[in-house]
Design an enzyme around this catalytic site. Structure first.
Site, short mmCIF file in Angstrom:
data_model
loop_
_atom_site.label_atom_id
_atom_site.label_comp_id
_atom_site.label_asym_id
_atom_site.label_seq_id
_atom_site.Cartn_x
_atom_site.Cartn_y
_atom_site.Cartn_z
N ARG A 6 -4.50 -3.67 12.93
CA ARG A 6 -5.94 -3.48 12.80
C ARG A 6 -6.11 -4.95 13.22
O ARG A 6 -6.24 -5.83 12.08
CB ARG A 6 -6.43 -3.06 11.59
CG ARG A 6 -6.28 -1.62 11.47
CD ARG A 6 -6.90 -0.93 10.22
NE ARG A 6 -6.80 0.41 9.87
CZ ARG A 6 -5.76 1.02 9.60
NH1 ARG A 6 -4.61 0.25 9.02
NH2 ARG A 6 -5.68 2.39 9.13
N ASP B 102 -2.13 -5.33 3.06
CA ASP B 102 -2.34 -5.74 4.69
C ASP B 102 -3.12 -6.94 4.97
O ASP B 102 -4.06 -7.42 3.99
CB ASP B 102 -2.93 -4.69 5.22
CG ASP B 102 -2.21 -3.25 5.44
OD1 ASP B 102 -0.70 -3.44 5.38
OD2 ASP B 102 -2.78 -2.23 5.77
N ASP C 116 -5.96 -7.96 6.15
CA ASP C 116 -7.31 -8.08 6.62
C ASP C 116 -8.16 -7.55 5.45
O ASP C 116 -7.77 -7.70 4.37
CB ASP C 116 -7.32 -6.53 7.59
CG ASP C 116 -6.96 -5.22 6.99
OD1 ASP C 116 -6.67 -5.25 5.81
OD2 ASP C 116 -7.20 -4.17 7.68
N HIS D 29 -5.32 -12.20 13.06
CA HIS D 29 -5.71 -12.96 14.10
C HIS D 29 -4.80 -12.70 15.28
O HIS D 29 -5.28 -12.78 16.60
CB HIS D 29 -5.57 -14.37 13.78
CG HIS D 29 -6.63 -14.97 13.03
ND1 HIS D 29 -7.95 -14.59 13.14
CD2 HIS D 29 -6.43 -15.46 11.53
CE1 HIS D 29 -8.64 -15.15 12.01
NE2 HIS D 29 -7.70 -15.53 10.89
N GLU E 65 -9.58 -4.80 4.14
CA GLU E 65 -9.31 -3.75 3.29
C GLU E 65 -8.12 -4.04 2.65
O GLU E 65 -8.25 -3.91 1.41
CB GLU E 65 -9.02 -2.43 4.13
CG GLU E 65 -10.18 -2.00 4.91
CD GLU E 65 -11.29 -1.32 3.75
OE1 GLU E 65 -10.85 -0.52 2.81
OE2 GLU E 65 -12.46 -1.72 3.79
N TYR F 166 0.74 -6.32 12.80
CA TYR F 166 -0.27 -5.37 12.18
C TYR F 166 -1.20 -4.79 13.32
O TYR F 166 -1.67 -5.56 13.95
CB TYR F 166 -1.04 -6.31 11.19
CG TYR F 166 -2.02 -5.83 10.51
CD1 TYR F 166 -1.31 -4.41 9.57
CD2 TYR F 166 -3.43 -5.77 10.22
CE1 TYR F 166 -2.32 -3.68 8.75
CE2 TYR F 166 -4.15 -5.03 9.48
CZ TYR F 166 -3.78 -4.26 8.81
OH TYR F 166 -4.44 -3.51 7.97
N GLU G 264 0.81 -1.16 0.09
CA GLU G 264 0.01 -0.04 0.02
C GLU G 264 0.79 1.29 -0.01
O GLU G 264 0.44 2.17 -0.81
CB GLU G 264 -0.81 0.01 1.27
CG GLU G 264 -1.99 -0.89 1.33
CD GLU G 264 -1.75 -2.21 1.97
OE1 GLU G 264 -2.72 -2.94 2.55
OE2 GLU G 264 -0.41 -2.42 2.24
#
Length: 836
Positions: free
Chosen positions: A298, A80, A82, A343, A84, A296, A7
């Site tokens: 989030r 990432d 997740d 997780h 998104e 990470y 990203e």
């Protein structure tokens, strides 16, 4: 070289360091496509087909990736881990296929890593997979829902509630939480109660504090001592009796550490300890993650990888000794409701590195890393051991009994490193140390004091407690908390003052409207259930088209039901709902709705054509009394509500008044000839009570002429506008830092401020300097110039802006070329040329 896409450029730089020169690492700079903000972007008639558009800023990044694929036919999507991140990878792959940059033989794979370390990145590259379409479907469903609610509900708000802004799906529910809490506070009635505290002395001369728990042989409840008289009688009862220690009980106790951080708890703790907002916390954590310092950020997982647990236990042993390491590792149960988030918990990638050993100069990053590091180590440390002591002191007749409590920390355990903060300070007697006290010994009275208390209303939300409440209700997800809390503040629905969230009047209006006409869709249970359905989509247990179909069927019907609502009907309903806030009871018992100006009319909620709501008299136009929703002087709206004549000037009465947008001064009265007499609003910080005739005349004299500009002779003025105090030269406005300066600023200072504004090259009316002046248009007149724009150089003539062809240098543009470009652009826009 295989092309790896992430990203951000910071993340690309870190990963490139680990992968080396065998890979080309590029950044997408976030999402590359989005739904255009116009009707039809989600086609509800054809299975909710979504029409995506590549953002202007993203085109060059997509092109760079496409160009790199010409050199190597391998694409690795490493966004990432997740929902998104999965969506960004899917968008990139789709956009590149449309450009035909991905061919039939192009190898496309997806890799994920929870931390940007060499081992994590290397391991991820060994385990590629395809883009997870179930996660993508969950993203598509969420994006479509947000679009359908925002794009269909916002116009209803604009039409039925003038001045209201757009409403978001989850933001509206979050706003409701804040508004309802404020209404609880306003409706709260404080209740008085008393306690009695005694300072007692041991035979060895040591003092300790005890509180009255039994009076007249009966155990005291919280409100039993309801006034000062009852408290004084209790004091007399204690003073009239000798006291003896009846029991001393010491019990061992232990405290276990908190679980390691997940997104919500990190935001809460950073708010408590540092005052960070949710957005500030997440952007700081993002930089730590991209630098490879933390995992990470989030996530709603609290479990830790086994190798990380082992590393934490070794780091604890090395720093603090064997006694701080529990016999077995601590296991924290993951409470995640959804499969799409990362997780593992938020933790350091290297347990041995504290904040002092990091190469980080940014104070916020150092603070946040230190917090994460300490919390992670503490979560694997031994429990703290304490001894809690309870001492009962009573009279011989058992009519009076007092209790003292305290504790001694025998072993600090995890508390040596970290203790979790509290949202609201709670006085806990258990934290006090007690001297040596023996059963049967006398307790001499040093002082006996009654203390008055009042029950407190529920506290206003902070960003931390709001996120905690949303999490409890199942509203929102880790990746959305920060944006939700930020959006309601950016739209002016909520303001933050001393870290507490206060609803603005427009926020109350929107919540009242939605709660009455779209109650289901701002319901906590409905929103949580919808989040659960989206989680089912991400887990592959539910079809996202079905979720959208059922939602849209009911929601579109609810929208249709509002079509025939009249604005007056909506205002009457909101007026009724907000009555306790808009018209609080007066101390003298008079009608709070009675118009203070005419004495016969009633006050009601009204809206202005220009947008915004206010309170006005129903005797309009005979009575023109108005005031803002929140009265400017006092809670009951009294004080400066009536017109006040400050004096006269040249035969005109100068008065101070209150209008729908706040207090203002006015010269004279409205007449048939002069329908709008001169007026001037009070600047921010000027209290109505401080306004006299001199100040009123100063305001009415604005704008003030400073003089002629030394360069072009054009007039320079000073005034107060919508955005505060300013100086103006032609079409250039430059802000002044202080209102008082409007009345004193001289030409030298004005020229300096204007020059600073012009140097910045932005602002309303700022004139940009041409890259090349071509002269007058040969057919229609008017200057033709080559300008430097946000998206590259262009030719400008009057209102026509024509972008230069690719690879054309501004210096090479001729008048003939410019005229042709202008004609082509004008034909596209339907612009008619002006005759010379």
């Amino acid at each position: 070289m295989p092309v790896v896409v992430v990203e951000s450029p910071a993340k690309a730089k870190t990963i490139n360091k680990y992968l080396g020169s065998d890979f080309t690492v590029l950044a997408s700079y976030g999402h590359v496509r989005d739904l255009p903000p116009k009707d039809g972007s989600v086609d509800t008639e054809h299975d909710f087909e979504m029409k995506w558009e590549i953002a202007t800023d993203s085109r060059k990044h997509v092109k760079a990736i496409a160009d790199a694929l010409k050199e190597d036919n391998t694409l690795i999507l490493a966004t990432d881990p997740d929902r998104e991140g999965e969506a960004i990878s899917w968008h990139l792959e789709e956009a590149l296929r449309k450009r035909k940059a991905i061919k039939k033989d192009t190898a496309v794979s997806r890799v994920v890593f929870n931390a940007i370390t060499k081992s994590a990145v290397t391991e991820a590259m060994k385990n590629p997979r395809d883009v997870d379409l179930e996660l993508v479907h969950a993203y598509l469903a969420r994006r479509a829902l947000d679009y359908l609610v925002g794009f269909n509900l916002s116009p209803v708000l604009w039409r039925k509630l003038p001045g209201a802004k757009s409403a978001g799906r989850v933001q509206s529910v979050c706003l409701r939480l804040i508004v309802e809490r404020e209404m609880e506070i306003e409706a709260f009635k404080a209740r008085e109660y008393w306690t009695v505290k005694a300072i007692l002395t041991t035979p060895r001369g040591q003092t300790y504090e005890a509180r009255l728990t039994v009076l007249g042989g009966k155990k005291l409840d919280k409100y039993d001592l309801e006034n000062e008289t009852a408290a004084e009688l209790a004091v007399q009862a204690i003073n009239s009796r000798d006291l003896t220690v009846t029991s001393v009980e010491a019990k061992p106790a232990s405290r276990n550490p908190s679980a390691p951080f997940m997104t919500s708890t990190l935001q809460q703790e950073a708010s408590r300890k540092f005052g960070f907002g949710a957005r500030q916390t997440m952007s700081t954590a993002q930089r730590l993650y991209e630098a490879g310092y933390i995992t990470y950020m989030r996530t709603d997982g609290i479990d830790m990888a086994p190798e990380a647990v082992t590393a934490a236990r070794e780091a604890i042993k090395d720093r603090y000794g064997d006694e701080y390491v529990p016999e077995s590792p601590r296991i924290y149960k993951n409470k995640a409701k959804n499969a799409q988030e990362a997780h593992e918990c938020i933790r350091p990638t290297d347990m041995t590195r504290d904040a002092a050993s990091l190469k980080v100069s940014e104070p916020d990053q150092r603070k946040l890393y230190d917090l994460i590091w300490k919390r992670t180590l503490a979560s694997q440390m031994a429990a703290a051991r304490m001894e809690r002591t309870t001492v009962d002191i009573g009279s011989a007749d058992a009519q009076v009994e007092l209790r003292a409590t305290g504790q001694v920390v025998l072993f600090d355990g995890f508390m040596k490193v970290y203790e979790e903060g509290r949202d609201d300070v709670v006085v806990d007697d258990d934290d006090k140390r007690l001297p040596q006290i023996a059963q049967g010994e006398p307790a001499a009275k040093e002082s006996v004091t009654p203390e008055q208390h009042f029950t407190q209303p529920p506290p206003r939300y902070t960003e931390a407690t709001l996120v905690k409440r949303m999490e409890e209700l199942g509203i929102g997800r880790p990746s959305t908390y920060a944006s939700i809390v930020t959006t309601i503040q950016d739209r002016g629905y909520v303001r933050k003052d001393k870290n507490r969230l206060f609803p603005e009047d427009k926020g109350r209006l929107v919540t009242a409207f939605l709660s009455n006409y779209f109650r289901k869709y701002v319901g906590y249970e409905f929103t949580a259930n919808l989040e659960g359905e989206l989680d089912d989509v991400s887990a592959g247990d539910r079809d996202y088209i079905d979720v959208l179909s059922r939602f849209w069927r009911d929601f579109s019907a609810a929208i249709a039901e509002t079509a025939d609502l009249r604005i007056s009907e909506v205002l009457d309903k909101i007026d009724e709902v907000l009555e306790p806030h808009l018209f609080p009871p007066k101390e003298d018992g008079t009608d709070p709705r009675l118009c203070p100006k005419c004495g016969t009319g009633r006050l009601n909620l009204k809206t202005a054509r220009s947008g915004g709501a206010f309170i006005g008299c129903n005797n309009y136009p005979e009575c023109r009394f108005t005031r803002p929703l929140t009265a400017p002087n006092g809670e009951d709206g009294e004080g400066q509500l009536e017109d006040t004549v400050l004096g006269t000037d040249n035969g005109d009465e100068i008065s101070l008044r209150n209008g729908r947008f706040g207090p203002y001064v006015q010269r004279g009265e409205a007449t048939e000839e002069v329908k709008k007499p001169p007026r001037a609003s009070l600047p921010k910080g000027w209290e109505p009570a401080s306004i006299d005739l001199e100040k009123a005349l100063l305001l009415l004299s604005l704008p003030r002429e400073v003089g002629k500009h030394p360069e072009d002779g054009e007039l320079v003025e000073a005034g107060i506008g919508r955005y505060g105090p300013f100086v103006k030269h032609g079409r250039v406005y430059a802000n002044l830092p202080d209102v008082e300066e409007v009345f004193t600023v001289g030409m030298n200072r004005a020229v300096e401020v204007l020059a600073e504004k012009a140097a910045k090259g932005r602002g309303r009316g700022a004139t940009a300097k041409p890259l090349k002046e071509l002269g007058e248009h040969p057919e229609s007149g008017g200057p033709v110039n080559v300008m430097d724009g946000r998206y590259g150089p262009y030719v400008k003539w009057e209102k026509v802006n024509a972008t230069l062809p690719k690879d054309t240098e501004p210096a090479d543009v001729t008048m003939e070329m410019a005229v042709q470009l202008i004609a082509e652009k004008a034909a596209k826009k339907g612009t008619r040329k002006k005759k010379k």
